[in-house]
Design a protein around this motif. Structure first.
Motif, PDB file in Angstrom:
ATOM      1  N   LEU A   1      28.197 -14.169  25.293  1.00 51.47           N
ATOM      2  CA  LEU A   1      26.869 -14.589  25.761  1.00 51.47           C
ATOM      3  C   LEU A   1      26.374 -15.793  24.968  1.00 51.47           C
TER       4      LEU A   1
ATOM      5  N   SER B   1      34.602 -16.268  29.437  1.00 53.85           N
ATOM      6  CA  SER B   1      33.728 -17.388  29.074  1.00 53.85           C
ATOM      7  C   SER B   1      34.387 -18.730  29.352  1.00 53.85           C
TER       8      SER B   1
ATOM      9  N   GLU C   1      28.178 -18.792  26.260  1.00 57.61           N
ATOM     10  CA  GLU C   1      27.735 -19.162  27.598  1.00 57.61           C
ATOM     11  C   GLU C   1      26.355 -19.812  27.573  1.00 57.61           C
TER      12      GLU C   1
ATOM     13  N   LEU D   1      20.073  -7.881  30.179  1.00 60.78           N
ATOM     14  CA  LEU D   1      19.686  -8.854  29.164  1.00 60.78           C
ATOM     15  C   LEU D   1      18.263  -9.326  29.453  1.00 60.78           C
TER      16      LEU D   1
ATOM     17  N   VAL E   1      26.896 -15.190  33.201  1.00 64.44           N
ATOM     18  CA  VAL E   1      26.167 -14.182  32.435  1.00 64.44           C
ATOM     19  C   VAL E   1      26.264 -12.822  33.121  1.00 64.44           C
TER      20      VAL E   1
END
Length: 556
Positions: free
Chosen positions: A264, A152, A267, A179, A162
């Motif tokens: 995530l 990250s 990010e 995702l 991602v």
């Protein structure tokens, strides 16, 4: 002496492990184990660890940059290194040669394992020898957390952070992951085979066996899927989907998933902050251009340069809005949410445009091909609105998108002209069915307005009323409960070219009822339905009444 590299090599589970170099370091004590999935993980190493790598973390760096990472590694005095080949890595042979040279010089054994052996299995074996079960889980959490955080923190240097996070999770749990946002649109996947997702009827709550802040679910389709419902820091609900195709999903996988979610969240928060800053910056510039506040050639060049658009290109301005057909009462907060959803739909469904959001609408500046015919342009715009409508319907089936389009102009300097036209056309979008031949269009081109271009210049209902024939005014002045039914029947009758059968069919009534209503309208108003000129005036008058109604709603 604790657990050594030689003892690891002698275990039954890893008899396929091959020693490449560094035989002098076989007696090195293993004090820990970690995976290198991000270059910056070196900063998190304490010393004495056995490192596991497929070199994928260094796939794009140069040999000189790789030498720099090895120099940092040398300071940590690691116990050994396990190498797995199989992923595409630039100049991989040169990098492995450099690694072997470093290992020989520092008495660090380097092993190679077959691609099918899981790094997670190696980590668990070593941790079981070093720690009890609870500490093993904590150590594994720290290892995965450190790797995801290192990934990250290097987000600015990566083209798709991602995707990199999902790819790392895939390798850790040996199953594809994807995702999806709350509209079930794929935001990233580690496998091109997993790009679609839906919650099945057999989905059930799943207990991961660890303390978690997220909701886990399990469903069975072609493969068993584990779904983690997460709320990112930017207020967006998403689904992290693990498809059990390769190995059985277990407790250690849940630990890796938790670390991936943290990465995530970081990010998406970073992307959201950058995106909002860029949007505000572009919004301010576009607002000045559209309102005609940018006039000097020097300022215009600077603005177009910052926006990344051609100063002499061909452009059209589109104005989009959304109405909620399921709710009559206006709620300002709900209206803002709907405009935000519309903006999201436009960003996802229309490429290579500049977007400027206002309180109750979204303005789009689109570069166009000047050689397209009017029919081609109309078809392109209609298809565009359909994609936007399909996107927003997934979240709220009552929301309806509408749009107005200005003419094509050459040069940024002329954007205020097409913007004004787009606004005028947008004002007509909800009554486009009274003008357009298709009867139900929700996108209006200014060039299609015809005589209504002149009426756009008027904003006084009293002046507009002068364009309504006296016969139609009598019908609107008819103070009886049947008035609305009669007006609806008249509109449908004219739309159906005065065909009583089709009128009755559209209004779900008997033919004689439709005939009776038309006779009553003629009696009240004195309309001559055989007079083409009068019928044209009545059709125009119906649209004018709709304009007056819209002006009154806006308090004009």
């Amino acid at each position: 002496m604790g657990f050594t590299v030689k003892e690891l090599l002698q275990t039954e589970e890893f008899e396929k492990m091959t020693l490449l170099c560094g035989e002098k370091g076989l007696n090195n004590e293993i004090k820990g184990v970690t995976i290198i999935e991000a270059p910056d993980i070196v900063k998190f190493i304490n010393g004495g660890e056995l490192l596991l790598t497929g070199l994928y973390a260094f796939k794009s760096c140069t040999v000189d940059e790789f030498r720099g990472y090895i120099y940092e590694l040398e300071k940590k005095k690691i116990s050994g290194l396990v190498l797995k080949r199989g992923r595409v890595v630039e100049q991989v042979d040169d990098k492995i040669a450099l690694l072997e040279e470093f290992a020989e010089a520092n008495a660090i054994p380097v092993f190679e394992v077959p691609f099918e052996i899981s790094f997670q299995a190696i980590m668990c074996l070593i941790m079981e020898r070093l720690f009890n079960e609870e500490v093993t889980q904590l150590k594994y959490y720290k290892t995965t957390h450190d790797n995801f955080m290192a990934l990250s923190l290097s987000g600015d240097t990566r083209t798709n952070p991602v995707a990199d996070i999902l790819d790392m999770l895939d390798k850790l749990i040996r199953n594809p992951v994807a995702l999806f946002n709350q509209n079930m649109s794929c935001c990233g996947t580690s496998s091109e085979e997993i790009t679609e997702f839906e919650l099945l009827d057999n989905v059930k709550k799943y207990e991961p066996g660890i303390f978690t802040n997220y909701r886990y679910m399990r469903q069975k389709g072609e493969h068993v899927q584990y779904i983690v419902q997460i709320h990112l820091n930017v207020g967006v609900k998403m689904y992290l989907v693990i498809t059990e195709k390769v190995s059985t999903f277990n407790l250690m996988d849940c630990i890796a998933v938790e670390s991936a979610i943290v990465a995530l969240q970081y990010e998406f928060s970073r992307k959201f902050a950058v995106s909002e800053l860029e949007k505000k910056f572009q919004n301010d510039i576009l607002c000045n251009i559209l309102s005609g506040k940018v006039s000097s050639a020097e300022e215009l060049k600077k603005s177009t340069s910052l926006l990344g658009i051609d100063i002499d290109g061909y452009y059209r301005v589109l104005v989009f809005g959304v109405t909620n057909e399921g709710k009559k009462k206006k709620d300002i907060n709900e209206k803002i949410r709907h405009i935000n959803l519309l903006e999201e739909a436009l960003e996802r469904q229309i490429r290579d445009v500049k977007i400027h959001k206002e309180l109750d609408k979204v303005v789009v500046v689109q570069e166009v091909n000047p050689d397209f015919t009017q029919i081609e342009q109309r078809g392109q715009l209609k298809e565009m609105l359909e994609r936007v409508q399909s996107y927003i319907e997934k979240q709220n089936k009552y929301l309806k998108a509408k749009a107005g389009a200005g003419k094509v102009v050459q040069g940024i300097l002329h954007l205020p002209e097409t913007y004004k036209e787009a606004n005028d056309a947008f004002a007509f979008a909800d009554i486009a069915g009274d003008i357009a031949e298709d009867g139900g269009s929700q996108i209006m081109l200014f060039s299609d307005l015809g005589i209504f271009k002149l009426l756009c210049q008027l904003d006084d209902p009293e002046q507009l009323l002068e364009y309504v024939p006296e016969s139609l005014q009598k019908l609107y002045d008819y103070k009886k409960p049947q008035r609305e039914d009669l007006i609806t029947t008249l509109k449908t009758y004219l739309e159906r070219n005065q065909n009583l059968s089709k009128t009755a069919q559209d209004l779900f009534m008997h033919y004689k009822t439709a005939a009776y209503r038309i006779e009553k309208i003629a009696k009240i108003t004195g309309m001559d339905f055989d007079n083409a000129n009068e019928m044209l005036a009545v059709r125009i008058g119906l649209v004018v009444y709709k304009m007056i109604e819209n002006y009154n709603k806006r308090g004009l």
